[in-house]
Design an enzyme around this catalytic site. Structure first.
Site, PDB file in Angstrom:
ATOM      1  N   LYS A 154       5.554   3.805  17.129  1.00 47.79           N
ATOM      2  CA  LYS A 154       5.429   2.808  16.186  1.00 47.79           C
ATOM      3  C   LYS A 154       6.646   2.903  15.385  1.00 47.79           C
ATOM      4  O   LYS A 154       7.130   4.150  14.482  1.00 47.79           O
ATOM      5  CB  LYS A 154       4.233   2.865  15.303  1.00 47.79           C
ATOM      6  CG  LYS A 154       4.025   1.556  14.602  1.00 47.79           C
ATOM      7  CD  LYS A 154       2.525   1.633  13.927  1.00 47.79           C
ATOM      8  CE  LYS A 154       2.512   0.342  13.145  1.00 47.79           C
ATOM      9  NZ  LYS A 154       0.956   0.285  12.608  1.00 47.79           N
TER      10      LYS A 154
ATOM     11  N   ASN B 257       5.997  -1.476  11.523  1.00 44.55           N
ATOM     12  CA  ASN B 257       4.988  -0.898  10.332  1.00 44.55           C
ATOM     13  C   ASN B 257       5.400  -1.827   9.270  1.00 44.55           C
ATOM     14  O   ASN B 257       6.200  -2.884   9.601  1.00 44.55           O
ATOM     15  CB  ASN B 257       5.469   0.515  10.355  1.00 44.55           C
ATOM     16  CG  ASN B 257       4.364   1.383   9.766  1.00 44.55           C
ATOM     17  OD1 ASN B 257       3.636   0.881   9.027  1.00 44.55           O
ATOM     18  ND2 ASN B 257       4.167   2.466  10.345  1.00 44.55           N
TER      19      ASN B 257
ATOM     20  N   ASN C 226       0.853  -1.070  -0.075  1.00 45.06           N
ATOM     21  CA  ASN C 226       0.174  -0.087   0.127  1.00 45.06           C
ATOM     22  C   ASN C 226       0.894   1.090  -0.008  1.00 45.06           C
ATOM     23  O   ASN C 226       1.981   1.208   0.427  1.00 45.06           O
ATOM     24  CB  ASN C 226      -0.908   0.085   1.370  1.00 45.06           C
ATOM     25  CG  ASN C 226      -0.307   0.669   2.470  1.00 45.06           C
ATOM     26  OD1 ASN C 226      -0.556   2.046   2.284  1.00 45.06           O
ATOM     27  ND2 ASN C 226       0.092   0.140   3.436  1.00 45.06           N
TER      28      ASN C 226
ATOM     29  N   PHE D  52      -1.900   8.252   4.109  1.00 42.58           N
ATOM     30  CA  PHE D  52      -2.445   8.897   5.317  1.00 42.58           C
ATOM     31  C   PHE D  52      -3.605   9.624   4.933  1.00 42.58           C
ATOM     32  O   PHE D  52      -3.873  10.757   5.227  1.00 42.58           O
ATOM     33  CB  PHE D  52      -1.497   9.771   6.137  1.00 42.58           C
ATOM     34  CG  PHE D  52      -0.576   9.352   6.922  1.00 42.58           C
ATOM     35  CD1 PHE D  52      -0.441   7.903   7.058  1.00 42.58           C
ATOM     36  CD2 PHE D  52       0.608   9.981   7.481  1.00 42.58           C
ATOM     37  CE1 PHE D  52       0.717   7.251   7.930  1.00 42.58           C
ATOM     38  CE2 PHE D  52       1.643   9.520   8.407  1.00 42.58           C
ATOM     39  CZ  PHE D  52       1.758   8.164   8.424  1.00 42.58           C
TER      40      PHE D  52
ATOM     41  N   SER E 201       5.985   5.152   8.623  1.00 41.64           N
ATOM     42  CA  SER E 201       5.259   4.735   7.363  1.00 41.64           C
ATOM     43  C   SER E 201       6.188   5.072   6.312  1.00 41.64           C
ATOM     44  O   SER E 201       6.673   6.302   6.227  1.00 41.64           O
ATOM     45  CB  SER E 201       3.800   5.594   7.241  1.00 41.64           C
ATOM     46  OG  SER E 201       3.462   5.411   5.833  1.00 41.64           O
TER      47      SER E 201
ATOM     48  N   ASN F 157       5.150   5.948   3.192  1.00 44.89           N
ATOM     49  CA  ASN F 157       4.345   6.587   2.062  1.00 44.89           C
ATOM     50  C   ASN F 157       4.092   8.041   2.300  1.00 44.89           C
ATOM     51  O   ASN F 157       3.550   8.832   1.758  1.00 44.89           O
ATOM     52  CB  ASN F 157       2.974   5.976   2.098  1.00 44.89           C
ATOM     53  CG  ASN F 157       3.202   4.393   1.780  1.00 44.89           C
ATOM     54  OD1 ASN F 157       4.002   4.134   0.869  1.00 44.89           O
ATOM     55  ND2 ASN F 157       2.417   3.606   2.482  1.00 44.89           N
ATOM     56  N   THR F 158       4.857   8.784   3.368  1.00 41.38           N
ATOM     57  CA  THR F 158       4.900  10.234   3.473  1.00 41.38           C
ATOM     58  C   THR F 158       6.266  10.615   3.573  1.00 41.38           C
ATOM     59  O   THR F 158       7.105  10.256   4.214  1.00 41.38           O
ATOM     60  CB  THR F 158       4.336  10.555   4.924  1.00 41.38           C
ATOM     61  OG1 THR F 158       2.897  10.055   4.774  1.00 41.38           O
ATOM     62  CG2 THR F 158       4.433  11.942   5.238  1.00 41.38           C
TER      63      THR F 158
END
Length: 343
Positions: free
Chosen positions: A218, A247, A116, A120, A184, A186-187
């Site tokens: 996390k 994560n 994925n 966010f 994450s 993805n940012t």
């Protein structure tokens, strides 16, 4: 094959993954709306006392839902009815944001995994706080509520502390526990916040703002063992209440899915079965550093009651799952609760 297995093979697996997710979420969200909450909960709850006391809270089962499924705190009661002892909502950012362009969710079925790069996507902290307040005020049983917060995409990394504090002020009073997500992939720039010189002031500031709400951090599975140990030591030093490991990963090693399919999915975090071994390693590394009283939540590659038991035996206080929900269906938490009850 189970009824859900047939449904997944012949229907859901042929749907766009994000569309299938929204369909499933709508059904789960609807459980309390149509008056089935108590009936479903009787069918899914543990058959013996497997409760855990952690973070000053009672968890009816050590198994909970990881962040990522309920991004806007809309399905908490439905997930509780399905047997999850806690539901971690988010990741929520201070500002509403649409996330990354679609498509951004991809199944690797041969690996029982997902890639994925959602980014966010959520309606922001203020909106989530209103929904959480309604859930908390309702006279209905509910699971323990964790709230996972992250950096807004439009905010520069140098201004991340103020951005996290804005979310903390809105959401800490509504959370049973609060999680700082710095892991994450993805940012842009987010994982850089795991560097100690950036992480220390961030966690110290959020802890000061969170008040009495338990605070966890996390972390990513792609950290080295030395980096994991240093962050764990920092968490102890700052008086954090716990650590969530881990994560998603940016690694693509050892996958069964054809390389062409993996390449077509592109960038993003990989979750599911391939993450299991590394997640367990990180759990053991953290537990070797932190005191036995610190809450450590293990997530990554968990699918069966035996997997949950293995994490608990390795030192996890609580265990979370997400990706296997896609492959095992709505009775997944029930299967785990019943398996733990028999153990």
């Amino acid at each position: 094959m189970s009824a859900y297995g047939l449904l997944f093979r012949h229907v859901l697996s042929k749907m766009d993954p994000e569309a299938a997710h929204h369909l499933a979420f709508s059904v789960i969200e609807g459980i309390p709306r149509i008056g089935l909450e108590k009936l479903v909960a009787r069918f899914t709850r543990p058959t013996s006392d497997i409760s855990v006391t952690a973070l000053g809270l009672r968890f009816p089962t050590p198994f909970g839902l990881a962040a990522g499924f309920d991004k806007d705190a809309k399905g908490i009661r439905g997930f509780g009815a399905l047997g999850f002892g806690h539901v971690e909502v988010g990741t929520i950012t201070s500002r509403a944001q649409p996330g990354n362009p679609k498509p951004r969710l991809f199944r690797l079925i041969a690996d029982r995994a997902v890639v994925n790069r959602m980014g966010f996507n959520n309606h922001g902290a203020a909106s989530a706080a209103l929904r959480l307040a309604r859930v908390r005020s309702a006279e209905h049983p509910r699971p323990v509520i964790g709230v996972n917060i992250g950096k807004s995409r439009v905010v520069d990394v140098d201004d991340a502390v103020d951005d996290y504090l804005e979310s903390t002020r809105a959401l800490a009073p509504m959370a049973d526990y609060l999680v700082v997500n710095v892991s994450s992939p993805n940012t842009p720039g987010l994982r850089g916040l795991q560097e100690l010189d950036r992480l220390r002031p961030l966690l110290a500031a959020v802890k000061g703002e969170a008040g009495s709400t338990p605070l966890l951090v996390k972390i990513a599975p792609d950290l080295t063992d030395d980096e994991v140990a240093k962050i764990a030591s920092l968490a102890v030093e700052l008086g954090l209440d716990g650590i969530i490991a881990t994560n998603t990963t940016i690694s693509r090693e050892g996958l069964r899915t054809p390389a062409s399919v993996v390449e077509a999915a592109g960038a993003g975090g990989l979750s599911g079965a391939p993450l299991a071994a590394r997640s367990l390693e990180v759990l053991r590394s953290i537990r070797s550093v932190v005191p036995s009283t610190m809450c450590v939540i293990s997530v990554g590659g968990v699918e069966t009651a035996a997997d949950v038991r293995a994490r608990l035996d390795a030192g996890a206080t609580l265990v979370q799952g997400y990706t296997a929900f896609l492959y095992r269906g709505p009775l997944w938490a029930r299967e785990i609760n019943r398996g733990l009850s028999r153990a």
